[in-house]
Design a protein around this motif. Sequence first.
Motif, PDB file in Angstrom:
ATOM      1  N   GLY A  40       1.859   1.277 -11.836  1.00  0.00           N
ATOM      2  CA  GLY A  40       2.533   0.810 -10.634  1.00  0.00           C
ATOM      3  C   GLY A  40       4.045   0.912 -10.725  1.00  0.00           C
ATOM      4  N   VAL A  41       4.600   0.666 -11.904  1.00  0.00           N
ATOM      5  CA  VAL A  41       6.059   0.744 -12.053  1.00  0.00           C
ATOM      6  C   VAL A  41       6.550   2.170 -11.815  1.00  0.00           C
ATOM      7  CG1 VAL A  41       6.046   1.077 -14.567  1.00  0.00           C
ATOM      8  CG2 VAL A  41       8.027   0.023 -13.462  1.00  0.00           C
ATOM      9  N   ILE A  42       5.779   3.160 -12.243  1.00  0.00           N
ATOM     10  CA  ILE A  42       6.152   4.562 -12.015  1.00  0.00           C
ATOM     11  C   ILE A  42       6.080   4.881 -10.528  1.00  0.00           C
ATOM     12  CG2 ILE A  42       5.552   6.967 -12.520  1.00  0.00           C
ATOM     13  CD1 ILE A  42       6.715   5.401 -14.905  1.00  0.00           C
ATOM     14  N   LYS A  43       5.012   4.434  -9.878  1.00  0.00           N
ATOM     15  CA  LYS A  43       4.884   4.667  -8.434  1.00  0.00           C
ATOM     16  C   LYS A  43       6.028   4.013  -7.677  1.00  0.00           C
ATOM     17  CE  LYS A  43      -0.154   4.810  -8.405  1.00  0.00           C
ATOM     18  NZ  LYS A  43      -1.350   4.124  -7.880  1.00  0.00           N
ATOM     19  N   THR A  44       6.440   2.830  -8.108  1.00  0.00           N
ATOM     20  CA  THR A  44       7.535   2.126  -7.448  1.00  0.00           C
ATOM     21  C   THR A  44       8.852   2.877  -7.620  1.00  0.00           C
ATOM     22  OG1 THR A  44       6.427   0.014  -7.776  1.00  0.00           O
ATOM     23  CG2 THR A  44       8.791  -0.066  -7.336  1.00  0.00           C
ATOM     24  N   LEU A  45       9.112   3.383  -8.828  1.00  0.00           N
ATOM     25  CA  LEU A  45      10.349   4.131  -9.069  1.00  0.00           C
ATOM     26  C   LEU A  45      10.411   5.411  -8.240  1.00  0.00           C
ATOM     27  CD1 LEU A  45      10.699   3.730 -12.933  1.00  0.00           C
ATOM     28  CD2 LEU A  45      12.109   2.662 -11.167  1.00  0.00           C
ATOM     29  N   TYR A  46       9.238   6.017  -7.977  1.00  0.00           N
ATOM     30  CA  TYR A  46       9.196   7.263  -7.209  1.00  0.00           C
ATOM     31  C   TYR A  46       9.087   7.037  -5.705  1.00  0.00           C
ATOM     32  CZ  TYR A  46       9.215  10.433 -11.110  1.00  0.00           C
ATOM     33  OH  TYR A  46       9.588  11.155 -12.214  1.00  0.00           O
ATOM     34  N   TYR A  47       8.884   5.795  -5.258  1.00  0.00           N
ATOM     35  CA  TYR A  47       8.823   5.525  -3.835  1.00  0.00           C
ATOM     36  C   TYR A  47      10.243   5.322  -3.332  1.00  0.00           C
ATOM     37  CZ  TYR A  47       7.772   3.468   0.650  1.00  0.00           C
ATOM     38  OH  TYR A  47       7.718   3.224   1.986  1.00  0.00           O
ATOM     39  N   ARG A  48      10.721   6.208  -2.501  1.00  0.00           N
ATOM     40  CA  ARG A  48      12.098   6.181  -1.978  1.00  0.00           C
ATOM     41  C   ARG A  48      13.109   5.984  -3.114  1.00  0.00           C
ATOM     42  NH1 ARG A  48      12.645   3.220   3.532  1.00  0.00           N
ATOM     43  NH2 ARG A  48      14.520   4.445   3.486  1.00  0.00           N
ATOM     44  N   PRO A  49      13.132   6.934  -4.061  1.00  0.00           N
ATOM     45  CA  PRO A  49      13.971   6.787  -5.259  1.00  0.00           C
ATOM     46  C   PRO A  49      15.459   6.631  -4.970  1.00  0.00           C
ATOM     47  CG  PRO A  49      13.175   9.040  -5.070  1.00  0.00           C
ATOM     48  CD  PRO A  49      12.455   8.235  -4.014  1.00  0.00           C
ATOM     49  N   GLU A  50      15.922   7.130  -3.838  1.00  0.00           N
ATOM     50  CA  GLU A  50      17.353   7.001  -3.521  1.00  0.00           C
ATOM     51  C   GLU A  50      17.746   5.550  -3.257  1.00  0.00           C
ATOM     52  OE1 GLU A  50      15.234   7.405   0.379  1.00  0.00           O
ATOM     53  OE2 GLU A  50      15.024   8.345  -1.580  1.00  0.00           O
ATOM     54  N   LEU A  51      16.785   4.719  -2.856  1.00  0.00           N
ATOM     55  CA  LEU A  51      17.087   3.314  -2.572  1.00  0.00           C
ATOM     56  C   LEU A  51      16.860   2.401  -3.760  1.00  0.00           C
ATOM     57  CD1 LEU A  51      15.577   2.939   1.004  1.00  0.00           C
ATOM     58  CD2 LEU A  51      17.956   3.283   0.355  1.00  0.00           C
ATOM     59  N   ALA A  77       0.815  -1.208   0.000  1.00  0.00           N
ATOM     60  CA  ALA A  77       0.000   0.000   0.000  1.00  0.00           C
ATOM     61  C   ALA A  77       0.854   1.265   0.000  1.00  0.00           C
ATOM     62  CB  ALA A  77      -0.939  -0.005   1.204  1.00  0.00           C
ATOM     63  N   CYS A  78       2.047   1.204   0.598  1.00  0.00           N
ATOM     64  CA  CYS A  78       2.902   2.392   0.655  1.00  0.00           C
ATOM     65  C   CYS A  78       3.301   2.871  -0.745  1.00  0.00           C
ATOM     66  CB  CYS A  78       4.130   2.148   1.514  1.00  0.00           C
ATOM     67  SG  CYS A  78       5.213   0.850   0.912  1.00  0.00           S
ATOM     68  N   VAL A  79       3.342   1.978  -1.713  1.00  0.00           N
ATOM     69  CA  VAL A  79       3.702   2.369  -3.081  1.00  0.00           C
ATOM     70  C   VAL A  79       2.563   3.173  -3.725  1.00  0.00           C
ATOM     71  CG1 VAL A  79       4.294   1.483  -5.378  1.00  0.00           C
ATOM     72  CG2 VAL A  79       5.307   0.466  -3.359  1.00  0.00           C
ATOM     73  N   ASP A  80       1.352   2.996  -3.213  1.00  0.00           N
ATOM     74  CA  ASP A  80       0.225   3.771  -3.725  1.00  0.00           C
ATOM     75  C   ASP A  80       0.104   5.138  -3.068  1.00  0.00           C
ATOM     76  OD1 ASP A  80      -0.787   2.024  -5.669  1.00  0.00           O
ATOM     77  OD2 ASP A  80      -1.817   0.842  -4.145  1.00  0.00           O
ATOM     78  N   SER A  81       0.540   5.265  -1.815  1.00  0.00           N
ATOM     79  CA  SER A  81       0.271   6.531  -1.130  1.00  0.00           C
ATOM     80  C   SER A  81       1.372   6.987  -0.166  1.00  0.00           C
ATOM     81  CB  SER A  81      -1.036   6.409  -0.342  1.00  0.00           C
ATOM     82  OG  SER A  81      -0.930   5.378   0.626  1.00  0.00           O
ATOM     83  N   GLY A  82       2.506   6.322  -0.114  1.00  0.00           N
ATOM     84  CA  GLY A  82       3.524   6.661   0.873  1.00  0.00           C
ATOM     85  C   GLY A  82       4.695   7.464   0.354  1.00  0.00           C
ATOM     86  N   HIS A  83       4.497   8.264  -0.671  1.00  0.00           N
ATOM     87  CA  HIS A  83       5.601   9.008  -1.281  1.00  0.00           C
ATOM     88  C   HIS A  83       5.914  10.284  -0.515  1.00  0.00           C
ATOM     89  CE1 HIS A  83       3.966   6.461  -4.474  1.00  0.00           C
ATOM     90  NE2 HIS A  83       5.214   6.405  -4.903  1.00  0.00           N
ATOM     91  N   ALA A  84       7.174  10.684  -0.573  1.00  0.00           N
ATOM     92  CA  ALA A  84       7.590  11.972  -0.020  1.00  0.00           C
ATOM     93  C   ALA A  84       6.895  13.082  -0.811  1.00  0.00           C
ATOM     94  CB  ALA A  84       9.105  12.106  -0.113  1.00  0.00           C
ATOM     95  N   PRO A  85       6.764  14.284  -0.225  1.00  0.00           N
ATOM     96  CA  PRO A  85       6.025  15.362  -0.897  1.00  0.00           C
ATOM     97  C   PRO A  85       6.491  15.672  -2.323  1.00  0.00           C
ATOM     98  CG  PRO A  85       6.418  15.942   1.379  1.00  0.00           C
ATOM     99  CD  PRO A  85       7.179  14.655   1.114  1.00  0.00           C
ATOM    100  N   SER A  86       7.794  15.712  -2.566  1.00  0.00           N
ATOM    101  CA  SER A  86       8.250  16.058  -3.919  1.00  0.00           C
ATOM    102  C   SER A  86       7.879  14.978  -4.935  1.00  0.00           C
ATOM    103  CB  SER A  86       9.760  16.323  -3.937  1.00  0.00           C
ATOM    104  OG  SER A  86      10.459  15.175  -3.498  1.00  0.00           O
TER     105      SER A  86
END
Length: 81
Positions: free
Chosen positions: A31-42, A4-13
């Motif tokens: 979903g792949v875009i949301k995954t790439l933007y979820y904690r992108p540094e990791l 669920a965090c990949v759907d709504s747990g992104h940092a503000p930017s």
Amino acid sequence: MRLACVDSGHAPSEAAVLQMIREQSGVEPLGVIKTLYYRPELFGRPFSDELDRAMRGPSDWSAGDRELFAAFTSLLHECHF
């Protein structure tokens, strides 16, 4: 199963980028875009860097050949992106 965090747990930017995609395209980002933007540094940036090297780096195959291989593999695995 997607977390669920990949759907709504992104940092503000990153959430702002996803919202811009929604507004401009009129659809929910894949979903792949949301995954790439979820904690992108990791994951997002390192994965994207490696993908760019694999698809555009030195090789006996052209970039077009590699794109065709990727598309065919996605088709075999019924991956729709």
